[in-house]
Structure formats: structure tokens, C-alpha cells
Design an enzyme around this catalytic site. Structure first.
Site, PDB file in Angstrom:
ATOM      1  N   GLY A 228     -17.142  -6.113  -7.949  1.00 44.05           N
ATOM      2  CA  GLY A 228     -15.930  -5.323  -7.694  1.00 44.05           C
ATOM      3  C   GLY A 228     -16.128  -4.202  -6.680  1.00 44.05           C
ATOM      4  O   GLY A 228     -15.275  -3.339  -6.536  1.00 44.05           O
TER       5      GLY A 228
ATOM      6  N   LYS B  16     -11.491   7.811   7.141  1.00 46.12           N
ATOM      7  CA  LYS B  16     -11.972   8.990   6.415  1.00 46.12           C
ATOM      8  C   LYS B  16     -12.552  10.034   7.376  1.00 46.12           C
ATOM      9  O   LYS B  16     -12.350  11.231   7.211  1.00 46.12           O
ATOM     10  CB  LYS B  16     -13.003   8.569   5.374  1.00 46.12           C
ATOM     11  CG  LYS B  16     -12.385   7.716   4.250  1.00 46.12           C
ATOM     12  CD  LYS B  16     -13.464   7.015   3.420  1.00 46.12           C
ATOM     13  CE  LYS B  16     -12.850   6.203   2.293  1.00 46.12           C
ATOM     14  NZ  LYS B  16     -13.872   5.319   1.657  1.00 46.12           N
TER      15      LYS B  16
ATOM     16  N   GLY C  35      -1.416   0.666  -9.303  1.00 40.06           N
ATOM     17  CA  GLY C  35      -2.563  -0.230  -9.158  1.00 40.06           C
ATOM     18  C   GLY C  35      -3.801   0.433  -9.742  1.00 40.06           C
ATOM     19  O   GLY C  35      -3.736   1.110 -10.765  1.00 40.06           O
TER      20      GLY C  35
ATOM     21  N   LYS D  91      -5.760   7.049   2.734  1.00 44.09           N
ATOM     22  CA  LYS D  91      -6.541   7.433   3.920  1.00 44.09           C
ATOM     23  C   LYS D  91      -5.897   6.954   5.208  1.00 44.09           C
ATOM     24  O   LYS D  91      -5.950   7.645   6.217  1.00 44.09           O
ATOM     25  CB  LYS D  91      -7.970   6.917   3.818  1.00 44.09           C
ATOM     26  CG  LYS D  91      -8.078   5.441   3.550  1.00 44.09           C
ATOM     27  CD  LYS D  91      -9.491   4.995   3.220  1.00 44.09           C
ATOM     28  CE  LYS D  91      -9.477   3.533   2.826  1.00 44.09           C
ATOM     29  NZ  LYS D  91      -9.213   3.292   1.413  1.00 44.09           N
TER      30      LYS D  91
ATOM     31  N   GLY E  17     -12.966   4.064  -6.951  1.00 47.66           N
ATOM     32  CA  GLY E  17     -12.816   3.720  -8.348  1.00 47.66           C
ATOM     33  C   GLY E  17     -11.642   4.433  -8.963  1.00 47.66           C
ATOM     34  O   GLY E  17     -11.236   5.510  -8.538  1.00 47.66           O
TER      35      GLY E  17
END
Lengths: 425, 425
Positions: free
Chosen positions: B187, B205, B12, B105, B302
Site C-alpha cells: 500500500g 510539495k 477517501g 498538494k 497515510g
């Protein structure tokens, strides 16, 4: 619990920090390393000197050979500073099979390659996180975390003394001399601050960054540098009116096969993360071709922060010894990069001119004649014999700018070219 | 040149970034690792999907076992995300003797200990730099560079979606819904943004940071969290008048043997370095007892930044394999820390009250009655039926504040308690 023996060369500012951390974080260190770190010997110049830490007398020695040739000592930490005798001690330590850790920017900048090669030959590690940026993990980040990146650019505030002075000048309108005195009182500037003020300290660090980030070894002498002594309150004020801060920057930029390295005071826009790095803090802004922009920020000097970096290196070596995983650097690849200041830049130019009509137009036309276009102009003060006239150019070659300014300086209405500073975006 | 074979699970967003970096930085990677990295197999859900990178068809497989049980593959990179089936794949990969790298995560926050123990048992490494802060080298910094420190505090902006939304609300006066739509268009927010907006992503996280920085394993469920949906333009405006920004913060603070963990929107002073971390950027502010304050800043998500972190982990394992230096984590030490929200804090409180004389005094007296002292008060809008009345308290226990507010909410002049937010200094 097994212990590992280390020797420390030098018990000044950083040595004291290291020794303190070993004491206060004893438990954390044992848990992490699965070993106890035992300081077996400490090289000092003077047995009687009053120190901030309580070191048993029997650990102290005046004879470096007692450390270098002690078969029980596995790691030697060099915290003397300066080239001599530190370089000699480091060489002999490596030759005698010791791993070495140092925070010595002068030695690593000048003889990093020699020591690296020697360490590979003798199957030991050499580590130097503390040599740049104090406690900021810049070396580890460049060599480990960002290893998948081609580094394209580093812009750093890597000298705390000059950053403290420029911050005081900018925030409280102090002149250079007053800010310097203030820095000396607060312990952010040495009695002889020349190396910091003239950019030499930053050049050492930039040379190390060049080797680590670009695999390009550059002698400190090859890096162009300019200190902050010429920065006046006027420049700081005009920069501020135009939306900029003045900072002493160390920059490394790759253009194709060219690597541009500079230490210089420059204007940086207020919105840039480096613009708000103030006082004794350091920061390094890195651009990698995969990660994009990363910034690391922290105290760039000081006993405890640098001690933290040094001990981090020691612990990393201990972990490697434990797993037989001594990594030898094998940077034998010759970098294709050529050090070359070819990049274009915006420039800030302050002229002192006679205050009469038509002066601005005449000068602006002359910039145009040499292909230098202007982004902004400030002309504020009036009524004095000469007044400042401030320009920010668009991106241009330094050569064109110099030619334009050469002609401009010959105009009778121009008293002098008071400053030329780069503008980083 | 020798090559090392890896398998990738999932192609992905991050997988694509990883694959691209392997292509564009091929030379750098070979120089660094002294080996060529060969992607031998890629697990996908769909052969026909259009992808941003050109992967030879014969590398693709729908069958994870072709990767897990391929004896040539040394390292498996898991980039599927979510608990299932990623956790199962990671377990089986480790059991079959593969080193694993993941950016997952949810799995690391929930099953990090199990996977760590399994990796130790099977003599392989597990690395997860990409799971927190995208390309920011936070895991490496905490586990390596700052290993000599007791970490005292971490304050992080570790969710890009909410930071983008809050930045838009703060800089352009947008309301929450408009800013969310903007984030989705750009996005920076997913079609279903719940996990980000409600703080779940940040909690994952923070759980990972707790394990890494404090050696304290905490299940995501145990961390108190509050999202940003209730933050209104009014709160942002009043915070700004008082000199603060509102940010979604993940905080971990040690008080003696207590560890306070929170994900919550909070006020942070404009001069704090985290206050100028805007839009999709992340940053982590760390305080260690030796290094002092360190901040790391960069893109927290990203394709390429996270790919950079993942590949950094892969390269670190390759170097370790080369030197036989596979380090096994041996964090079997039981942390003494107890998760406990006992710390005091300053609070921002916005009430909606009837606009009549004496209200402020009455409320202020009531705060005093419960031992809550006030640092500042803002009462601006006038003439409407109810008006906002904003307080910043001095440091106080939450319990005292709640008791004071319980009584205050019963006053007939008080319409409602509109917000309570922590203030970080």
C-alpha cells in the site's frame, strides 16, 4: 512602517543571539510582521561589559522598572535565567499588561501554571519555546500542529552537554572525565556542570513537556532522575556489542491514567532514530495516537538557535496583537493523569563476578526464580580476578528485578552490581 | 458546550482518517478548542460505498453546494485531491466566506497564490499543513516557529513511495521492479505509480515549500525533476561502497538572489541524518541562518498522520475564530529570488568501459582538462566485456562536467555513461 517596542531583560548568551538576529534578519522580520521591532530598553547588570553585539549605550539600564513600567513597551523578553529574580520580573511584567517571552526552563518548569493563570487574568500571552530544545520547535509542535492527538509518549535527548560527553565516550573511547573536559573546552559544558550531569536541566525541560503535552503539571522534584556520572566505558562497550547506544533520555509515557516520567541514561537500539543524535544535538521523538511517530532534531542550545526560538515567539505575539487575536490558554481542565512509575521495561545489568564455572548458571536461575527472563548475556573478559557479566532482560517490573538482584548480590561469587540501566525500544 | 460546524469534501483515505480522529480524540479536541466539532455534511461520490468509519447516512451528500452555501458551516475541509474539481470547490468555498483546510498538494502548488489572495479578500483563512509531509509539521514550523530565520536550504525526503522502493533496493538487494511490486502490495505505491516515481508528487510539495519558506512562487513545471526509474542495483552498491545512500531528494538552496530547486535521486553520506530515513518515512532537513540545522521526521502519508495535520489546521482556525484573531497572510512582498540552477555540486558518475589498462588514466586526464577534479574512483568488477568505472567529483559546475563527459563518451573504450547523480553533503 509602524514599529513595536520590546524590552529585553538580560544580555548574556541568548540575549546576544536575539539582538544579532534582529540585526541580520531585519528585512525578513519586517516583511513577516508588517512591523519593525524596536528594542527600547535592555536590562543589564553591568554597563561596561564587553558584548558580542553593538548596543547603543542609551538602551541599557540597570533598573528593571524602567522596562516593566514603560507604557510604550508591549513585549518583555526575559533572558536572565534561574528562578530569582526572573520569576518576580515575569510576574510584574504580566501584571503591568506586557506580553512575555522567556527561555527560562527553571521558572516555567516550577511556576509555569502560576504565570499562565496570571497571563489569562491580565489578557496577555506568555510564550516559552526557547525553554526546551533550543531552536527545535517542540512547544509549538505539541500545542499547535499535534493538537488533534493524544500524546502517548515522548522520548527526548534534551541535554546537549551530556549528549556531547556520551558521544565522545562512545566514538573515541574517552573516559568520562576526559570527555567532560573536552566539553568544557568546546563550550558545551559549564564550569560547574552539575545541573546538566545530574539530570536537573533535563528534568526542568521534561516538567515543561509534561505540562504542554499531557496537560499534567509536575514539579521538577517529582520526576525521578539519574545522571550520567556512573556511566563507564565498560557499559558503553557492552551496550555497543549488544547493538545499543547509551543516551541520557527524558521519557514521558502514558499507560492508561498513569504518566511515567524519567530522566535517566538508557540503552537505545542502534537502528532507533535517536541513536544517531550525536554531540550537542538534541532530538525529541513523539508518539501521538493519530500522527504516529514524529521526530524533531536540531541544536538544543546556543545563542543563535535559542534566539531564533525566542524571536519566533515574539513574532507570533506581534501577529496576534495585529489581528487582536491574543489567545489565552485556558487549560483549567484537571488532568486525570497520575505520575507513577508503573511501566515495565527491559533492563541492562552489569555484574562484576568471580571468573569460575557455574556462575552464569547460578545467576540466571536466580533471575528466573523472581520471574525475570533474560534476552541476552555477554561474558567476554577472562582471566582477571573479577569479570563483567552483562545481561539484558525481557520486559519486567523493576520490583522483580530489584528482588532478584538483592539475592544475587549476596552470592559469594558476585563482587558487585555495577550498573542497572533501562533499555528503550 | 458550543459546537462549530464543518463540512468535508471527499471521504477517501484522508477523510476517513480525519473522521476517525474526531471520534477517538473527541475529549481531547473539546478540551483544546473549548468547542465541539460537528461534521454537518460530507460530500461523497457514492452513497453506498463501504467505508472504514460509520458515518450517519443523513450527513452524506452528492451536492457540493449543500456544503458551500450552508450558512451554518464555518470551515470546509477539501480532501478530494487533484486540481479539478477541487480548485473550483475551494474557490467557491472561500468566496462564500468559509475558512478552508486542504491537503491537496496539486492545487496548492499550482494555485496557492490565487487562493491565498482570495482568502485575504474574503477575510478567511486557508491552511494546508497536510499537503506536504503528511503528519510532519513542516508548514507550521516554517511559517511560525522559524519565522525569525532566513531559510537558506531545505533538503527533504518527501515522497514515501520512492523512499520505500530505494530502501528495499538498498537493504535487501531487490531490483527496482520487485521493490515496486512490494511497495504496491504494502500500500505504499499506487496502482499507477507514475507521479511518485517520476518525481511529480515531490515537485508539487517542493513548489509549496518554495512559496512558504522563501516567499517565492514557482510553478511545478519550472522545477527540474528526475525520477528513480534509472537507479540500478549497481548504483546503490557503488554508492554504498563509497559511504553513501541514494535517496530521492527535493532540494531548495539559496545562493545570493538565486534559488535552486531540484527533485532528483542523489547520494547522501551515511552519517547525514537523512541517510537513515527509511521506508515510508519522510524527513525534512532545514537550514536557517539563525537556528542552524533542524530536521523533522515522520510518516509522510497515510490516513491518520495526514488526518492529524488536517485536524491541527482546523483546530488552529477554530482557536482563531474564538479570539477573533483571523490572521490573513499578506505576502504581497515580491521575492527577489530568481529560480536558477547555478549551484555547484559534487557528482557521482558511473561509466561502463572496456576493461583494459590505461582507461582510467585516459578518462581522469580528460576530466582534468575540463577543470573537473576527482574525489574518488572505484573500479571493482573485472573480466567482463565492459566494467563499471565509478567517479565522485569534487564540487563542479554541471556545465563543465557535461563537456568532459561529452568528450569521454566519444572514447572507443567507453561503452556508455550509465549514471550521473548529484552528491549532497
Amino acid at each position: 512602517m509602524e514599529s513595536i517596542k520590546i524590552g529585553i531583560l538580560g544580555m548574556g548568551n541568548i540575549g546576544t543571539g536575539l539582538y544579532k538576529i534582529l540585526q541580520i534578519n531585519d528585512e525578513k522580520i519586517k516583511n513577516y510582521a508588517n512591523k519593525k521591532i524596536e528594542v527600547k530598553k535592555v536590562l543589564v547588570k553591568n554597563f561596561e561589559k564587553q558584548r558580542d553585539v553593538d548596543i547603543p549605550k542609551e538602551l541599557l539600564t540597570l533598573d528593571v522598572d524602567e522596562i516593566i513600567y514603560d507604557p510604550e513597551i508591549k513585549i518583555i523578553v526575559e533572558l536572565i535565567g534561574g528562578i530569582n529574580p526572573a520569576y518576580d520580573y515575569l510576574k510584574r511584567s504580566i501584571e503591568s499588561g506586557k506580553h512575555v517571552v522567556t527561555a527560562n526552563k527553571a521558572v516555567i518548569a516550577t511556576f509555569g501554571k502560576e504565570l499562565d493563570d496570571l497571563a489569562v487574568k491580565h489578557g496577555v500571552q506568555i510564550k516559552f519555546e526557547g525553554s526546551v530544545g533550543g531552536g527545535i520547535p517542540i512547544i509549538n509542535t505539541l500545542t499547535e500542529s499535534l493538537s488533534a492527538n493524544e500524546i502517548e509518549e515522548i522520548v527526548g535527548i534534551i541535554n546537549g552537554t551530556t549528549n556531547y560527553i556520551l558521544t565522545q565516550m562512545s566514538e573515541f573511547g574517552m573516559d568520562f572525565e576526559t570527555a567532560l573536559k573536552e566539553a568544557q573546552i568546546k563550550g558545551f559544558a559549564e564550569a560547574d556542570p552539575t545541573s546538566d550531569l545530574e539530570g536537573e536541566d533535563a528534568v526542568f525541560k521534561l516538567a515543561i513537556l509534561s505540562a504542554v503535552a499531557f496537560n499534567k503539571r509536575v514539579y521538577p522534584d517529582e520526576i525521578s532522575r539519574e545522571g550520567i556520572k556512573k556511566i563507564s566505558q565498560k557499559d558503553i562497550k557492552y551496550a555497543s556489542e549488544l547493538g545499543y547506544k547509551i543516551k541520557l533520555l527524558a521519557t514521558a509515557k502514558k499507560y492508561g491514567n498513569n504518566l511515567e516520567l524519567n530522566v535517566h541514561p538508557a540503552l537505545i537500539p542502534n537502528k532507533h532514530p535517536l541513536a544517531s543524535v550525536n554531540n550537542e544535538f538534541n532530538a525529541l521523538f513523539i508518539r501521538g495516537n493519530a500522527v504516529g511517530e514524529v521526530m524533531l532534531y536540531g541544536k538544543g542550545a546556543g545563542s543563535m538557535p535559542t534566539g531564533s526560538a525566542v524571536l519566533g515567539d515574539v513574532l507570533s505575539i506581534i501577529k496576534a496583537i495585529e489581528t487582536d487575536g491574543i489567545k489565552n490558554s485556558n487549560n483549567n481542565i484537571t488532568s486525570k493523569l497520575v505520575v507513577n512509575n508503573i511501566g515495565q521495561s527491559k533492563y541492562y545489568v552489569r555484574l562484576e563476578v568471580v571468573d569460575e564455572p557455574g556462575v552464569l548458571g547460578k545467576i540466571a536461575i536466580n533471575f528466573g526464580k523472581y520471574g525475570v527472563s533474560l534476552e541476552s548475556v555477554v561474558q567476554r573478559a577472562r582471566g582477571e580476578k573479577t569479570v563483567p557479566l552483562v545481561f539484558i532482560t525481557h520486559e519486567t517490573d523493576r520490583e522483580k528485578l530489584d528482588k532478584a538482584l538483592e539475592e544475587i548480590s549476596s552470592f559469594s561469587v558476585v563482587d558487585k552490581i555495577a550498573s542497572i540501566l533501562k533499555v528503550e525500544e
